[in-house]
Design an enzyme around this catalytic site. Sequence first.
Site, short mmCIF file in Angstrom:
data_model
loop_
_atom_site.label_atom_id
_atom_site.label_comp_id
_atom_site.label_asym_id
_atom_site.label_seq_id
_atom_site.Cartn_x
_atom_site.Cartn_y
_atom_site.Cartn_z
N CYS A 1 0.83 -1.21 0.00
CA CYS A 1 0.00 0.00 0.00
C CYS A 1 0.87 1.26 0.00
CB CYS A 1 -0.96 0.01 1.19
SG CYS A 1 -0.15 -0.12 2.80
N HIS B 1 -1.39 1.24 7.49
CA HIS B 1 -1.91 1.24 6.12
C HIS B 1 -1.81 2.63 5.51
CE1 HIS B 1 -4.15 -0.17 2.71
NE2 HIS B 1 -5.18 0.61 2.94
#
Length: 487
Positions: A113, A435
């Site tokens: 990510c 994330h």
Amino acid sequence: MPTVSVKWQKELFPAVEIDTSQPPYVFKCQLYDLTGVPPERQKIMVKGGLLKDDADWLTLGVKEGQKLMMMGTADEIVKAPEKGPVFVEDLPEEEQVVNVGHTAGLFNLGNTCYMNSTIQCLHSVPELKSALIKYPQSGRSNDLDQSSHLLTVATRDLFNELDRNVKPVAPMQFWMVLRKKYPQFGQLHNGSFMQQDAEECWTQILYTLSQSLRSRSSSEDPDTVKALFGVELVSRVHCEESGEESSETESVYALKCHISHEVNHLHEGLRHGLKSELEKASPSLGRSAIYLKDSRINGLPRFLTIQFVRFFWKRESNQKAKILRKVDYPLELDVFDLCSDDLKKILEAPRQILRDEEGRKLGLKTGLKTSEKSSGSMDTDIKMPDVEGSSNGDGESSKAISQEGVLHDKEMHLSGVYDLVAVLTHKGRSADSGHYVAWVKQESGKWIQYDDDNPIPQREEDITKLSGGGDWHMAYICMYKARVVPM
């Protein structure tokens, strides 16, 4: 790498390579490209049951030529059209953007990510895409190493793929080349690829492109990346103990927003970031001494990148810990008071034009009575120019260059005023975990949240709420686009 055949419904794919150094999720992305069945819907029969995304290929015992069975339905079942089918990928790029409203997302290949969000932010810069399109497939210059050349080609190809596709793209080739160029992004932990720092990924990609996109023609700007992202700094370095004083100049690709208990707003953090303390040898004292470094912006870029310094090394836990403090940032950023006196003089005339335009806008909003003809001409006058021009990096003017690379007659001048166009956020307590997500403003003015393969429309008023203060997504990198004035 073993080659297997895959049976799906009535189709048989006879030669599908498995890269056993990568998790099975990457193999599922390959099958998605072949069948249109998203990875989460795929059920692949292997020894011991269904193939899991994080399984270990070595324990599965997949052999050369083995036949695998896959079940799952493709994205959608389309009814027979009344007219001949027109596929999205067959439409011109402009129509794809109009129809969908945004470009494709990127599949997460296993803790990637950080890479996906970086790519989505940089992909939003039209001038960078234009420079990459002109980059040759072969025939790299002698002073450029092969891995940098391959990473530049992979970046160009991935940008093109994002523009061509509406469905998510699996960035496998780019990821492979990135790991080859910068091995730190290929670190493994318990057989899985580790999460990495998005700012480090951003910096390394820009550094590589700055080397590869240098123009070979002396008549052009020699450094495309520096013109687009480079910030020129001039610094006064002073030692109070010895009275020594000197000046330094340097070029950076991002400004730092330092965060402390005194910082509540981006502007305050930028001021802190332009001041630093360093220890170095003093010729007059004959020993090390403390020097104070006070920097000012002496040249502005077309796109201003700002990093929120949220991470610091924590010895107790042996990792990059995170500062969660809330730091507000604006949709419109004016950096005039952070500039050197020389640059301020250059910016004055363009800024006056901006002020005059704002005045005319306010006049219209308060209902000034004008003839229909003059009202129409005023509308034309106050419209801000949306020219994809490039700064030459010194804060002065540069010929405006369209996405096609055609020079316009008017010169575009920077004003010191910037508009927010991308935010890269982090959710979690450490740079190497959690994330990362990209929030990107489209050419239509709408904002899209790119959460890996899932693009989600967002309201502009919610973008500045990503300012921190808790465990939710908070801004780590902001990218602002310069307001330019034709003169």
